[in-house]
Design a protein around this motif. Structure first.
Motif, PDB file in Angstrom:
ATOM      1  N   ASP B  41       0.645  -1.315  -0.087  1.00  0.00           N
ATOM      2  CA  ASP B  41       0.075   0.186   0.095  1.00  0.00           C
ATOM      3  C   ASP B  41       0.737   1.269  -0.218  1.00  0.00           C
ATOM      4  N   ARG B  42       1.941   1.090  -0.464  1.00  0.00           N
ATOM      5  CA  ARG B  42       2.993   2.219  -0.326  1.00  0.00           C
ATOM      6  C   ARG B  42       2.538   3.247  -1.298  1.00  0.00           C
ATOM      7  N   VAL B  43       1.923   3.095  -2.534  1.00  0.00           N
ATOM      8  CA  VAL B  43       1.467   4.058  -3.352  1.00  0.00           C
ATOM      9  C   VAL B  43       0.138   4.962  -2.870  1.00  0.00           C
ATOM     10  N   THR B  47       1.966   8.634  -1.579  1.00  0.00           N
ATOM     11  CA  THR B  47       2.170   9.478  -2.740  1.00  0.00           C
ATOM     12  C   THR B  47       0.888  10.367  -2.873  1.00  0.00           C
ATOM     13  N   GLN B  49      -1.231   9.866  -5.020  1.00  0.00           N
ATOM     14  CA  GLN B  49      -2.252   8.886  -5.949  1.00  0.00           C
ATOM     15  C   GLN B  49      -3.368   8.671  -4.756  1.00  0.00           C
ATOM     16  N   THR B  78       6.578  12.756  -5.252  1.00  0.00           N
ATOM     17  CA  THR B  78       7.023  11.445  -5.122  1.00  0.00           C
ATOM     18  C   THR B  78       5.929  10.465  -6.170  1.00  0.00           C
ATOM     19  N   THR B  79       6.856   9.922  -6.913  1.00  0.00           N
ATOM     20  CA  THR B  79       6.321   8.861  -7.894  1.00  0.00           C
ATOM     21  C   THR B  79       6.038   7.546  -7.399  1.00  0.00           C
ATOM     22  N   GLU B  80       5.594   6.485  -8.045  1.00  0.00           N
ATOM     23  CA  GLU B  80       5.678   5.022  -7.799  1.00  0.00           C
ATOM     24  C   GLU B  80       7.028   4.623  -7.620  1.00  0.00           C
ATOM     25  N   ILE B  83       8.810   6.057  -4.510  1.00  0.00           N
ATOM     26  CA  ILE B  83       8.348   5.585  -3.138  1.00  0.00           C
ATOM     27  C   ILE B  83       8.818   4.136  -3.152  1.00  0.00           C
ATOM     28  N   SER B  84       8.935   3.557  -4.317  1.00  0.00           N
ATOM     29  CA  SER B  84       9.455   1.931  -4.096  1.00  0.00           C
ATOM     30  C   SER B  84      10.986   2.111  -3.970  1.00  0.00           C
TER      31      SER B  84
END
Lengths: 188, 419
Positions: B41-43, B47, B49, B78-80, B83-84
């Protein structure tokens, strides 16, 4: 046999004194830090109504925020939450179709999934009482259903008291907490 | 009573670093588990989103804590992928912290990572996150890499540290201990003002709240009010003991046991991930050198039947020997050098207390049985090619005897590490 000259002995004495002084100085510095650090935490934990907290928290807060020491420990206190609640939304599309969306409910999840998704429970626990979360929750749903052209999003809270021992759970009471108009971006 | 002397004694008198080293290990491990749980669930949570965009997060932070806005590098851009990468870096830093490699740098990175996550979305953080945040800061200040660490092994290999671990100045560890008591003190003070805690019914509600419940506690109904009372008052009494009695040398271990039981009970009945683990790990900071010595003596007695004497007619590699001894805290294996022992091609032999003798790769198998971190090697030995592993491991522990000129030095070194 090797013997030290007076000069060498003096030098050794000087080094020892200097080391002791350094240690003393370092300990004093650390002690000052310890007193400061513990004072900051104690002030942070005092009730906000107390004069000490009111007077000093402004001084300590930058340190607490910077170090991550800002804290509050009210675990299930003063009383545990006695309300069973969840949140859902009705997303009304331009064509009149209504999609029901329910934020994940732990009681419907398996043991492993609920362990992983506990953050949803915490989020909903905060969102139930925090009106500043409601509009972002609706905007997120508007983005999620963008392809279906959502028009109105109605955010609802369902709650019922956790009954005392020997009493069955009652029905959930629904309360509409926020209605969001996607095209105007306004809500109430 | 001399306040100055007592102050110095409490904060600065050196102690062993075992407890701190173990706490660091479990702390790093818990950070990894926490990050892995958050990964899917990081995104959504960190972020723009997700529901809590950066702008909303800043507003919520400002509402929650007036004053300077907490900083988070996880911002609106911060993009996907971003964050990854952040999570991967955080997991790597947690792993190196756990292993004690570049310990202070790792602790700084983990602390910054935790702050970044908490400041980016304060709507999903719970009590365990606060404990992580506070303890990470204290780990930065502490000599957490002194014991049970790769850093120490590197220092040993470079000859910069004696075989016996050095003592540490405990002021940062004391701060951790005080923090544990502060947590329970604040909780008790808050609970005694609650009517449900006073009338003994408080425990009933969280364990029957469907959103919070994990496994049911049987017999917690209308006919068992006494059990609800017992659990409620027992929880408060344990928390009270963790504030005061944990500091009493004679009561400390009993109080810690009660605290562990309390948190295991919470872990069983309530779905609050990581909280029990990090709190129980925090109790490690209260375990003294004397406690570890007692435990070691008791384990030595308990496992006396598993003792093994390993003898080589070559020499031990100092680093391998140091590693093996580090991972054998109960000292089940004794290492000897016997230049007079001659056997047809064998370099190392072992003898157990029953007089059974093992040669070469079988020695490695027997050693692996006795050293917990080597247990996976026993599994490997069942697979094709496993014996080759054992042979190469054997060669990395002992070497053939060097020429007489070098012999004295190396043997001396091995003996010194042995002692």
């Amino acid at each position: 046999m090797l013997t030290r000259t007076e000069e060498e002995k003096e030098s050794v004495r000087d080094r020892r004194v200097s080391r002791l002084e350094r240690r003393w100085f370092r300990r004093t510095l650390i002690s000052v830090f310890l007193v400061f650090n513990l004072s900051a935490i104690l002030v942070c934990l005092l009730p906000t109504a107390s004069g000490i907290n009111h007077g000093l928290i402004g001084f300590f807060r930058p340190y607490l925020m910077m170090t991550g020491l800002n804290q509050s420990w009210q675990m299930f206190s003063p009383n545990p939450d006695g309300t069973d609640a969840y949140m859902s939304a009705n997303v009304i599309m331009k064509n009149g179709k209504v999609v029901y969306f329910e934020y994940p409910r732990m009681e419907k999840l398996g043991y492993v999934t609920k362990y992983r998704e506990e953050r949803y429970r915490k989020f909903i626990e905060n969102a139930r009482s925090n009106m500043y979360d409601w509009q972002p929750m609706c905007i997120w749903l508007a983005k999620r259903y963008k392809a279906q052209q959502p028009q109105i999003i109605v955010l609802s809270k369902y709650s019922r008291p956790v009954p005392p021992p020997g009493v069955e759970f009652g029905a959930f009471a629904r309360k509409i907490v926020y209605t969001y108009n996607v095209s105007t971006g306004g809500g109430k | 009573m001399n306040p100055r002397r007592d102050w110095d004694h409490f904060w600065f008198d050196p102690i062993g670093g075992t407890s701190l080293g173990l706490f660091r290990f479990f702390f790093g491990l818990s950070c990894i588990i926490g990050a892995v749980l958050l990964w899917p669930d990081r995104v959504l949570w960190f972020t723009d989103q997700g529901p809590i965009t950066f702008a909303v997060a800043q507003m919520l932070n400002a509402l929650g804590t007036p004053g300077p806005t907490p900083y988070s590098p996880l911002n609106a851009h911060t993009t996907e992928l971003g964050i990854s990468l952040f999570f991967i870096a955080f997991i790597v830093a947690s792993l190196t912290l756990s292993l004690g490699f570049c310990t202070r740098t790792s602790a700084i990175l983990v602390d910054l990572g935790l702050s970044a996550l908490h400041n980016r979305n304060n709507q999903i953080i719970n009590g365990s996150d606060l404990v992580f945040s506070v303890m990470a800061f204290y780990l930065i200040l502490s000599p957490a890499g002194a014991v049970f660490s790769v850093d120490r092994l590197i220092r040993l290999a470079r000859g910069k540290e004696p075989a016996e671990p050095r003592l540490i100045v405990p002021w940062a560890q004391r701060l951790m201990q005080i923090q544990v008591s502060i947590i329970y003190c604040a909780a008790v003070l808050s609970k005694v003002t609650g009517s449900l805690w006073i009338n003994g019914m408080a425990v009933y509600y969280p364990v029957n709240y469907p959103e919070l419940q994990r496994f049911p506690i049987p017999h917690l109904g209308v006919n068992d009010i006494w059990l609800i009372d017992l659990l409620t008052y027992g929880a408060i009494a344990t928390e009270f003991a963790l504030v005061f009695f944990i500091w009493h040398p004679r009561l400390r271990l009993y109080v810690i046991t009660a605290g562990v039981l309390l948190h295991l009970g919470i872990e069983y009945s309530i779905n609050v991930p990581m909280f029990a683990g990090i709190m129980i790990a925090s109790y490690l900071t209260f375990i003294t050198d004397e406690d570890w010595k007692k435990l070691k003596r008791s384990l030595k007695r308990r496992f006396a039947y598993a003792k093994l004497t390993v003898t080589t007619n070559g020499t031990y590699r100092p680093l391998a020997l140091a590693l093996l001894k580090r991972f054998d805290p109960v000292e089940l294996i004794q290492y000897k050098v016997d230049p007079d022992w001659q056997d047809s091609g064998s370099l190392v032999r072992a003898e157990d207390v029953h007089g059974r003798t093992y040669l070469d790769r079988l020695v490695v198998r027997e050693m692996a049985s006795r050293i917990p971190v080597l247990w996976p090697l026993r599994l490997i030995s069942w697979f094709p090619g496993g014996n080759k592993w054992a042979e190469s491991l054997e060669r990395s522990i002992v070497t053939k005897r060097p020429a007489p000129a070098e012999q004295a030095d190396v043997t001396h070194e091995a003996m010194a590490t042995n002692s």
